[in-house]
Each structure stands twice: as structure tokens, then as C-alpha cells.
Write a protein that holds these residues in place. Structure first.
Motif, PDB file in Angstrom:
ATOM      1  N   VAL A   8       0.864  -1.185   0.000  1.00  0.00           N
ATOM      2  CA  VAL A   8       0.000   0.000   0.000  1.00  0.00           C
ATOM      3  C   VAL A   8       0.895   1.228   0.000  1.00  0.00           C
ATOM      4  CG1 VAL A   8      -1.832   1.250   1.180  1.00  0.00           C
ATOM      5  CG2 VAL A   8      -1.777  -1.253   1.284  1.00  0.00           C
ATOM      6  N   ILE A   9       0.701   2.102  -0.956  1.00  0.00           N
ATOM      7  CA  ILE A   9       1.517   3.318  -1.042  1.00  0.00           C
ATOM      8  C   ILE A   9       0.654   4.494  -0.611  1.00  0.00           C
ATOM      9  CG2 ILE A   9       2.894   4.793  -2.549  1.00  0.00           C
ATOM     10  CD1 ILE A   9       3.451   2.350  -4.291  1.00  0.00           C
ATOM     11  N   GLY A  10       0.949   5.028   0.572  1.00  0.00           N
ATOM     12  CA  GLY A  10       0.181   6.110   1.177  1.00  0.00           C
ATOM     13  C   GLY A  10      -0.542   5.623   2.419  1.00  0.00           C
ATOM     14  N   SER A  11      -0.299   6.293   3.545  1.00  0.00           N
ATOM     15  CA  SER A  11      -0.901   5.842   4.814  1.00  0.00           C
ATOM     16  C   SER A  11      -1.897   6.856   5.368  1.00  0.00           C
ATOM     17  CB  SER A  11       0.183   5.577   5.866  1.00  0.00           C
ATOM     18  OG  SER A  11       0.823   6.786   6.241  1.00  0.00           O
ATOM     19  N   GLY A  12      -2.614   7.547   4.464  1.00  0.00           N
ATOM     20  CA  GLY A  12      -3.760   8.319   4.916  1.00  0.00           C
ATOM     21  C   GLY A  12      -4.873   7.371   5.311  1.00  0.00           C
ATOM     22  N   PRO A  13      -6.048   7.887   5.640  1.00  0.00           N
ATOM     23  CA  PRO A  13      -7.139   7.012   6.053  1.00  0.00           C
ATOM     24  C   PRO A  13      -7.474   5.928   5.032  1.00  0.00           C
ATOM     25  CG  PRO A  13      -7.657   9.276   6.621  1.00  0.00           C
ATOM     26  CD  PRO A  13      -6.401   9.315   5.807  1.00  0.00           C
ATOM     27  N   ALA A  14      -7.450   6.255   3.730  1.00  0.00           N
ATOM     28  CA  ALA A  14      -7.760   5.256   2.713  1.00  0.00           C
ATOM     29  C   ALA A  14      -6.703   4.157   2.684  1.00  0.00           C
ATOM     30  CB  ALA A  14      -7.878   5.919   1.341  1.00  0.00           C
ATOM     31  N   GLU A  99      -9.414  15.513  14.890  1.00  0.00           N
ATOM     32  CA  GLU A  99      -8.046  16.006  14.908  1.00  0.00           C
ATOM     33  C   GLU A  99      -7.282  15.046  14.021  1.00  0.00           C
ATOM     34  OE1 GLU A  99      -5.579  18.469  14.935  1.00  0.00           O
ATOM     35  OE2 GLU A  99      -6.769  18.990  16.718  1.00  0.00           O
ATOM     36  N   ARG A 100      -7.116  15.420  12.742  1.00  0.00           N
ATOM     37  CA  ARG A 100      -6.573  14.488  11.761  1.00  0.00           C
ATOM     38  C   ARG A 100      -5.191  13.974  12.125  1.00  0.00           C
ATOM     39  NH1 ARG A 100      -8.064  14.057   6.310  1.00  0.00           N
ATOM     40  NH2 ARG A 100      -6.282  12.640   6.254  1.00  0.00           N
ATOM     41  N   LYS A 101      -4.394  14.809  12.756  1.00  0.00           N
ATOM     42  CA  LYS A 101      -3.039  14.380  13.090  1.00  0.00           C
ATOM     43  C   LYS A 101      -3.050  13.198  14.056  1.00  0.00           C
ATOM     44  CE  LYS A 101      -1.457  19.116  12.524  1.00  0.00           C
ATOM     45  NZ  LYS A 101      -1.041  20.343  13.211  1.00  0.00           N
ATOM     46  N   VAL A 102      -4.121  13.086  14.826  1.00  0.00           N
ATOM     47  CA  VAL A 102      -4.270  11.960  15.742  1.00  0.00           C
ATOM     48  C   VAL A 102      -5.053  10.828  15.077  1.00  0.00           C
ATOM     49  CG1 VAL A 102      -5.080  11.239  18.024  1.00  0.00           C
ATOM     50  CG2 VAL A 102      -4.195  13.563  17.697  1.00  0.00           C
ATOM     51  N   PHE A 103      -6.134  11.180  14.394  1.00  0.00           N
ATOM     52  CA  PHE A 103      -6.988  10.183  13.745  1.00  0.00           C
ATOM     53  C   PHE A 103      -6.198   9.321  12.763  1.00  0.00           C
ATOM     54  CE2 PHE A 103      -9.754   9.039  10.138  1.00  0.00           C
ATOM     55  CZ  PHE A 103     -10.735   8.309  10.788  1.00  0.00           C
ATOM     56  N   ASP A 104      -5.410   9.961  11.896  1.00  0.00           N
ATOM     57  CA  ASP A 104      -4.669   9.201  10.892  1.00  0.00           C
ATOM     58  C   ASP A 104      -3.707   8.211  11.538  1.00  0.00           C
ATOM     59  OD1 ASP A 104      -6.020  10.919   9.213  1.00  0.00           O
ATOM     60  OD2 ASP A 104      -4.277  11.358   7.957  1.00  0.00           O
ATOM     61  N   LYS A 105      -3.069   8.626  12.618  1.00  0.00           N
ATOM     62  CA  LYS A 105      -2.164   7.705  13.317  1.00  0.00           C
ATOM     63  C   LYS A 105      -2.927   6.531  13.902  1.00  0.00           C
ATOM     64  CE  LYS A 105       1.242  11.168  14.700  1.00  0.00           C
ATOM     65  NZ  LYS A 105       1.756  11.955  15.834  1.00  0.00           N
ATOM     66  N   TYR A 106      -4.099   6.820  14.467  1.00  0.00           N
ATOM     67  CA  TYR A 106      -4.904   5.737  15.045  1.00  0.00           C
ATOM     68  C   TYR A 106      -5.321   4.744  13.969  1.00  0.00           C
ATOM     69  CZ  TYR A 106      -5.480   6.967  19.961  1.00  0.00           C
ATOM     70  OH  TYR A 106      -5.259   7.166  21.305  1.00  0.00           O
ATOM     71  N   MET A 107      -5.666   5.216  12.773  1.00  0.00           N
ATOM     72  CA  MET A 107      -6.042   4.315  11.701  1.00  0.00           C
ATOM     73  C   MET A 107      -4.839   3.484  11.245  1.00  0.00           C
ATOM     74  SD  MET A 107      -9.260   4.805  11.476  1.00  0.00           S
ATOM     75  CE  MET A 107      -9.158   5.183  13.257  1.00  0.00           C
ATOM     76  N   ALA A 108      -3.659   4.102  11.202  1.00  0.00           N
ATOM     77  CA  ALA A 108      -2.448   3.353  10.869  1.00  0.00           C
ATOM     78  C   ALA A 108      -2.138   2.322  11.950  1.00  0.00           C
ATOM     79  CB  ALA A 108      -1.271   4.312  10.688  1.00  0.00           C
ATOM     80  N   MET A 109      -2.383   2.688  13.201  1.00  0.00           N
ATOM     81  CA  MET A 109      -2.170   1.731  14.297  1.00  0.00           C
ATOM     82  C   MET A 109      -3.111   0.539  14.172  1.00  0.00           C
ATOM     83  SD  MET A 109      -1.691   4.338  17.526  1.00  0.00           S
ATOM     84  CE  MET A 109      -0.391   5.575  17.524  1.00  0.00           C
TER      85      MET A 109
END
Length: 393
Positions: A8-14, A99-109
Motif C-alpha cells: 500500500v503506497i500512502g498511509s492516509g485514512p484510505a 483532529e486528523r493528526k491523531v486520527f490518521d495515526k490511530y487508523m495506521a495503528m
């Protein structure tokens, strides 16, 4: 050479959603992202719907929810406003401000917990076909290495290079790419602090302006424009909006965000042999609001599920991966098409016609509104606006 089933290339929410569901399906998954910090900088007004999170099986978390919303305020060029609350009408992108800076990390986690391997500060430089796989050349901290994957999931945003490397025509036309620009501000004086506000007309040619509250006197204040429709820069439009809007005249910026927003719908083809495209890279964005978090994550979910199934079958062909295209269009395609029509209608109206449409909605109880009642009001205040609506439909 590192080998994996799915890259997967890109670790945004998608991308994180794709990685999570591919890993849950039993595939070996690697996620790479060029950023040092997942989620930063944000390029988003940060609104998501409650129903959308529920569809994805995601429970709200106080760590990444900054504000719960109850409605929307729509403001025409002369200041006429229409208030919609969540118990009256379905509100796209209204539910929570993140708070996207936190949300995106949580989704990656979540993806990592499902079994995906995450490589941050890792840039994809290019890729080549090798047998029944792709080999991607990557760079991490100045060192080059290669990853060989049976399936690539491109989740690298609206400027996606990965889909182009694979020969897919997913690039958004200039007339459908909004230039978004935003301040996070303090000292914002909103009339109601639990609604999101949209401003239409020449305040933002080809798009709209917005105020999304994040709690107390803090809000995301921005706008999106089609640059072909204006001689001014997006920054000039934003400065004018902040100076003239009563809610922001005494506010100060503490953060500055920019980014492109593809609002033309999904391209005709978002898959091929060994590759799937999701999120902003696949135009999975609400064309009216510009919101793409939930729709992009749904794209990622479907891509991950189909990729895992294809890995299990040992079939990474275009014919096998077409299942993703069918599933995502069945899920969100009709919504995107619907909001494309609404957007096209709104953009066809002059400032005066937008004011008249806002007038037509005055004193209407939305839980009881009928098409007949709305048409009668439009006939009274703006036959021209009604005619344009008829031609569009």
C-alpha cells in the motif's frame, strides 16, 4: 529485495483502511508513506459523518474527536442563511470534527494491529512490472531498496503518481480539481458552535468557503476554488473571506493548510493487473462538500478485502480485481453521482440566484418539506433557478 503480497503506497485514512482489511484477510502487507509523521500536515477540514464511521466499524475516540456536530448552516452571497439540523435531514460530512493528526495515526495503528508492516519516511521513486508482480523502488533516509508485491494499492492522494506509473488514467481534470486553502484559527465568533458553515457564490468561485468548529473559539476556516474560474489566488480569496466574515474578523491563524481536492467523481477505471486505486487518488470524494475521509476509507476497505481474496486465489489479474470496482461503485457510486448533480446545479447559479434559492428555503420545516412545496417557493422567488434545476435533472 523485500517481497510482500500487498504493498500500500500512502498511509492516509484510505491507505490504512486498505492495509488493515488486506491484513485481516490473511495477506502479507507493507504500507509505505513519505511523511515522517502520519497525519501531518493535515490537508482537510476534518469533518466526518457518524453513519460513515459506523459503516466502517469505527468507534469514536475522545483522543481524535474534537467536536460533535448537530447541523449545517448554508449561507448565500447576501448573507441569507438556511439552518439544517441532523434530526431533519441527512447531512453529508456532518457528525464529528476530527483532529486528523491523531486520527490518521490511530487508523495506521489499527492496520499495524491487524498485521500490516508500516514504513514511514519511505518514498516511492518508481515501479516496473516484473512477471506477475510490480517492483517498487523506494528510498528511506537516503538509502534505496526495492519492494516486490503481487498487488499494489495506490492511496497516494489526488496527485497520484502510482496509478500513472501503472498506465491508468486517473488524473483529475483541472476543471474538477479544487484548490483548497485553510487556516486553523482562534478567536472565531460563530453564532452556533455545533454546526458547520458553508458559504456559496463568488466568495469562492467554483467551490465554497467553510467554517468547521473544533471547540470553544477554535475553527478550521477555509475555502476551495477552481483556479480556472478566478483571476485571484486561493490565498487572496481566503484573506478576503476572513476579513469580511463576521465570525472571523477578530480571529487569528495558528496553522495554514493547502491541498488539492478532486471533485469530479471516480475515473472510469481504477484497477488493472496487479493494481487497485483508492481514496483521493481514485476521486472517492463527495463532490459537493469535498469530504473524502469516509468515502476514501470505504474505497480502502473494499480494495483491501478484494486484494486479500485475490492473494488467496493466486490470481492478481485485471479480471479478478474488477470485483473491487463493482463493489465500491455499488457502495458509494450513486452518492457521488447524486452530489455531482447538486454541485453542478449550485455552480450554475449566479450570486443573485443563490440568494433567491436561499429565500425559497426560508420558513420551510425540512422534516415536512415536499418537492411540490419547494418548487412552488422557487417559482415565486426565482423561475430562472428552477429552470436550471429542471435542465440538470
Amino acid at each position: 529485495m523485500i517481497k510482500t503480497d500487498v504493498l500500500v503506497i500512502g498511509s492516509g485514512p484510505a491507505g490504512s483502511s486498505a492495509a488493515k482489511h488486506a491484513a485481516l484477510g490473511g495477506a502479507k502487507v507493507i504500507v509505505i508513506d513519505k511523511k515522517s509523521e502520519i497525519g501531518a500536515p493535515k490537508r482537510c477540514a476534518e469533518g466526518v459523518s457518524k453513519a460513515g464511521l459506523a459503516d466502517l466499524g469505527i468507534e469514536p475516540n475522545v483522543r481524535w474527536v474534537t467536536k460533535e456536530l448537530d447541523g449545517v448552516r448554508l449561507v448565500s452571497p447576501n448573507g441569507t442563511d438556511v439552518w439544517l439540523t441532523s434530526d431533519e435531514i441527512e447531512l453529508p460530512e456532518a457528525g464529528y470534527i476530527l483532529e486528523r493528526k491523531v486520527f490518521d495515526k490511530y487508523m495506521a495503528m489499527d492496520a499495524a494491529r491487524a498485521g500490516a508492516e508500516i514504513k514511514i519516511k519511505t518514498l516511492a521513486h518508481g515501479m516496473r512490472k516484473e512477471g506477475d508482480a510490480y517492483v517498487v523502488t523506494c528510498e528511506h533516509m537516503g538509502e534505496l531498496f526495492e519492494i516486490k508485491a503481487n498487488i499494489i494499492i495506490a492511496a497516494d492522494g489526488p496527485e497520484s503518481r502510482v496509478a500513472r506509473w501503472a498506465g491508468l488514467r486517473t488524473a483529475t481534470k483541472a476543471t474538477n480539481m479544487e484548490s483548497g486553502i485553510q487556516f486553523e484559527m482562534v478567536g472565531v465568533e460563530m453564532e452556533k458552535k455545533d454546526v458547520i458553515e458553508f458559504y456559496f457564490g463568488t466568495v469562492a468561485p467554483g467551490g465554497y468557503a467553510w467554517i468547521f468548529p473544533k471547540g470553544d473559539d477554535i475553527a478550521n476556516v477555509g475555502l476551495a476554488v477552481i483556479t480556472n474560474d478566478t483571476d485571484k489566488t486561493p490565498y487572496e480569496h481566503l484573506k478576503d473571506f476572513v476579513a469580511n466574515c463576521p465570525a472571523t474578523q477578530n480571529a487569528q491563524a495558528v496553522e495554514f493548510n493547502i491541498g488539492g481536492d478532486p471533485v469530479g467523481g471516480m475515473p472510469k477505471k481504477i484497477y488493472d493487473d496487479n493494481i487497485l486505486v483508492c481514496g483521493d487518488a481514485a476521486g472517492q470524494v463527495n463532490p459537493l462538500t469535498g469530504g473524502g475521509i469516509i468515502s476514501g476509507m470505504k474505497g480502502g476497505m473494499h480494495a483491501g478485502i478484494v486484494a486479500a481474496g485475490a492473494i488467496a486465489d493466486g490470481d492478481f489479474s485485471e479480471d479478478r480485481l474488477e470485483e473491487y470496482d463493482k463493489n465500491i461503485r455499488d457502495d458509494i457510486g450513486h452518492e457521488i453521482d447524486k452530489y455531482l448533480k447538486v454541485k453542478d446545479y449550485a455552480l450554475s447559479l449566479s450570486d443573485e440566484e443563490l440568494d433567491s434559492v436561499a429565500d425559497a428555503f426560508q420558513d420551510i420545516q425540512f422534516e415536512k418539506v415536499s418537492t411540490t412545496e419547494l418548487v412552488k417557493n422557487l417559482i415565486k422567488v426565482s423561475p430562472k433557478a428552477l429552470l436550471k434545476l429542471g435542465k440538470l435533472l
